[in-house]
Design a protein around this motif. Sequence first.
Motif, PDB file in Angstrom:
ATOM      1  N   ARG A   1     -25.750  26.260 -18.582  1.00 15.15           N
ATOM      2  CA  ARG A   1     -25.706  27.360 -17.614  1.00 15.15           C
ATOM      3  C   ARG A   1     -26.463  28.579 -18.135  1.00 15.15           C
ATOM      4  N   THR A   2     -26.339  28.843 -19.424  1.00 14.71           N
ATOM      5  CA  THR A   2     -27.046  29.988 -20.010  1.00 14.71           C
ATOM      6  C   THR A   2     -28.549  29.767 -19.938  1.00 14.71           C
ATOM      7  N   ARG A   3     -29.009  28.561 -20.258  1.00 11.40           N
ATOM      8  CA  ARG A   3     -30.451  28.251 -20.187  1.00 11.40           C
ATOM      9  C   ARG A   3     -30.975  28.357 -18.760  1.00 11.40           C
ATOM     10  N   ILE A   4     -30.195  27.891 -17.780  1.00 10.06           N
ATOM     11  CA  ILE A   4     -30.594  27.966 -16.376  1.00 10.06           C
ATOM     12  C   ILE A   4     -30.884  29.415 -15.980  1.00 10.06           C
ATOM     13  N   MET A   5     -30.114  30.349 -16.550  1.00  6.92           N
ATOM     14  CA  MET A   5     -30.296  31.764 -16.229  1.00  6.92           C
ATOM     15  C   MET A   5     -31.330  32.434 -17.140  1.00  6.92           C
TER      16      MET A   5
ATOM     17  N   ILE B   1     -17.403  32.030 -18.297  1.00  8.07           N
ATOM     18  CA  ILE B   1     -16.186  32.707 -18.766  1.00  8.07           C
ATOM     19  C   ILE B   1     -14.966  31.845 -18.487  1.00  8.07           C
ATOM     20  N   GLN B   2     -14.952  31.169 -17.357  1.00  2.00           N
ATOM     21  CA  GLN B   2     -13.854  30.264 -17.024  1.00  2.00           C
ATOM     22  C   GLN B   2     -13.764  29.128 -18.051  1.00  2.00           C
ATOM     23  N   GLU B   3     -14.894  28.546 -18.410  1.00  2.47           N
ATOM     24  CA  GLU B   3     -14.917  27.463 -19.405  1.00  2.47           C
ATOM     25  C   GLU B   3     -14.418  27.961 -20.762  1.00  2.47           C
ATOM     26  N   ILE B   4     -14.877  29.131 -21.151  1.00  3.73           N
ATOM     27  CA  ILE B   4     -14.457  29.688 -22.441  1.00  3.73           C
ATOM     28  C   ILE B   4     -12.953  29.948 -22.443  1.00  3.73           C
ATOM     29  N   THR B   5     -12.429  30.561 -21.385  1.00  5.10           N
ATOM     30  CA  THR B   5     -10.993  30.852 -21.369  1.00  5.10           C
ATOM     31  C   THR B   5     -10.165  29.564 -21.363  1.00  5.10           C
ATOM     32  N   GLN B   6     -10.639  28.534 -20.663  1.00  7.62           N
ATOM     33  CA  GLN B   6      -9.907  27.265 -20.679  1.00  7.62           C
ATOM     34  C   GLN B   6      -9.931  26.627 -22.069  1.00  7.62           C
ATOM     35  N   ASN B   7     -11.076  26.725 -22.763  1.00  9.07           N
ATOM     36  CA  ASN B   7     -11.152  26.229 -24.139  1.00  9.07           C
ATOM     37  C   ASN B   7     -10.206  26.993 -25.052  1.00  9.07           C
ATOM     38  N   VAL B   8     -10.146  28.302 -24.870  1.00 11.63           N
ATOM     39  CA  VAL B   8      -9.237  29.122 -25.676  1.00 11.63           C
ATOM     40  C   VAL B   8      -7.800  28.695 -25.425  1.00 11.63           C
ATOM     41  N   LEU B   9      -7.432  28.521 -24.159  1.00 10.32           N
ATOM     42  CA  LEU B   9      -6.064  28.111 -23.831  1.00 10.32           C
ATOM     43  C   LEU B   9      -5.719  26.736 -24.390  1.00 10.32           C
TER      44      LEU B   9
ATOM     45  N   ILE C   1     -26.463  34.319 -10.821  1.00  8.39           N
ATOM     46  CA  ILE C   1     -26.023  34.806 -12.141  1.00  8.39           C
ATOM     47  C   ILE C   1     -24.526  35.072 -12.112  1.00  8.39           C
ATOM     48  N   SER C   2     -24.048  35.645 -11.033  1.00  5.83           N
ATOM     49  CA  SER C   2     -22.617  35.927 -10.909  1.00  5.83           C
ATOM     50  C   SER C   2     -21.789  34.647 -10.998  1.00  5.83           C
ATOM     51  N   ILE C   3     -22.191  33.629 -10.256  1.00  2.00           N
ATOM     52  CA  ILE C   3     -21.450  32.359 -10.241  1.00  2.00           C
ATOM     53  C   ILE C   3     -21.505  31.674 -11.604  1.00  2.00           C
ATOM     54  N   ASN C   4     -22.697  31.573 -12.186  1.00  2.00           N
ATOM     55  CA  ASN C   4     -22.825  30.915 -13.495  1.00  2.00           C
ATOM     56  C   ASN C   4     -22.073  31.680 -14.582  1.00  2.00           C
ATOM     57  N   THR C   5     -22.121  33.001 -14.527  1.00  2.00           N
ATOM     58  CA  THR C   5     -21.402  33.814 -15.514  1.00  2.00           C
ATOM     59  C   THR C   5     -19.900  33.600 -15.379  1.00  2.00           C
ATOM     60  N   PHE C   6     -19.406  33.589 -14.152  1.00  2.00           N
ATOM     61  CA  PHE C   6     -17.982  33.331 -13.941  1.00  2.00           C
ATOM     62  C   PHE C   6     -17.586  31.965 -14.485  1.00  2.00           C
ATOM     63  N   ARG C   7     -18.388  30.943 -14.205  1.00  2.00           N
ATOM     64  CA  ARG C   7     -18.080  29.587 -14.674  1.00  2.00           C
ATOM     65  C   ARG C   7     -18.104  29.508 -16.205  1.00  2.00           C
TER      66      ARG C   7
ATOM     67  N   MET D   1      -7.474  37.774 -26.292  1.00  4.57           N
ATOM     68  CA  MET D   1      -8.890  37.557 -26.041  1.00  4.57           C
ATOM     69  C   MET D   1      -9.446  38.826 -25.415  1.00  4.57           C
ATOM     70  N   VAL D   2     -10.675  39.149 -25.774  1.00  4.97           N
ATOM     71  CA  VAL D   2     -11.375  40.287 -25.194  1.00  4.97           C
ATOM     72  C   VAL D   2     -12.634  39.761 -24.521  1.00  4.97           C
ATOM     73  N   ILE D   3     -12.871  40.212 -23.287  1.00  5.11           N
ATOM     74  CA  ILE D   3     -14.096  39.887 -22.572  1.00  5.11           C
ATOM     75  C   ILE D   3     -14.764  41.213 -22.219  1.00  5.11           C
ATOM     76  N   ILE D   4     -15.987  41.384 -22.679  1.00  2.00           N
ATOM     77  CA  ILE D   4     -16.753  42.592 -22.393  1.00  2.00           C
ATOM     78  C   ILE D   4     -18.005  42.179 -21.623  1.00  2.00           C
ATOM     79  N   VAL D   5     -18.213  42.799 -20.481  1.00  2.00           N
ATOM     80  CA  VAL D   5     -19.404  42.560 -19.670  1.00  2.00           C
ATOM     81  C   VAL D   5     -20.057  43.921 -19.462  1.00  2.00           C
ATOM     82  N   LYS D   6     -21.296  44.050 -19.918  1.00  2.00           N
ATOM     83  CA  LYS D   6     -21.973  45.333 -19.754  1.00  2.00           C
ATOM     84  C   LYS D   6     -23.453  45.113 -19.483  1.00  2.00           C
ATOM     85  N   GLU D   7     -24.064  46.140 -18.944  1.00  2.00           N
ATOM     86  CA  GLU D   7     -25.486  46.106 -18.639  1.00  2.00           C
ATOM     87  C   GLU D   7     -26.224  46.914 -19.705  1.00  2.00           C
ATOM     88  N   VAL D   8     -27.226  46.272 -20.315  1.00  2.00           N
ATOM     89  CA  VAL D   8     -28.042  46.938 -21.332  1.00  2.00           C
ATOM     90  C   VAL D   8     -29.497  46.592 -21.065  1.00  2.00           C
TER      91      VAL D   8
END
Length: 121
Positions: free
Chosen positions: A93-97, A35-43, A27-33, A51-58
């Motif tokens: 990646r989201t579906r895999i998780m 976020i990395q994809e999203i930030t590259q798309n934004v750039l 989950i850590s690796i897929n989540t990082f990838r 840009m704001v990135i919020i990661v929380k446990e609920v």
Amino acid sequence: YVKELNATSPLQIQLNCNVDSPIPPDISINTFRIIQEITQNVLKHSQAKQMVIIVKEVKNNLKIICEDNGVGFEYDTLFDQHVGLGLQNINSRTRIMKGEVSVNSKKGKGTQYLFTIPLIS
């Protein structure tokens, strides 16, 4: 990663992380990838300045919000036409998780990604 981007790009990212439980490595690796994809798309495409990135446990879920103030895009159109390979990767990646993602974007209004990823299988 965020510190490096803040130091080397015009995009300023605010990261808020509040997670107490251990995150499994896959989950850590897929989540990082994701976020990395999203930030590259934004750039590359959004012309965003912030840009704001919020990661929380609920309730045994990882909730992730990625939001920018860029030009936005027609998500459904690009996804349906298979134009955005990065968007396809984010969804895969989201579906895999066994997670869920929703994307809210409008031309001129920026983009918001909302993820819910279970921490317990």
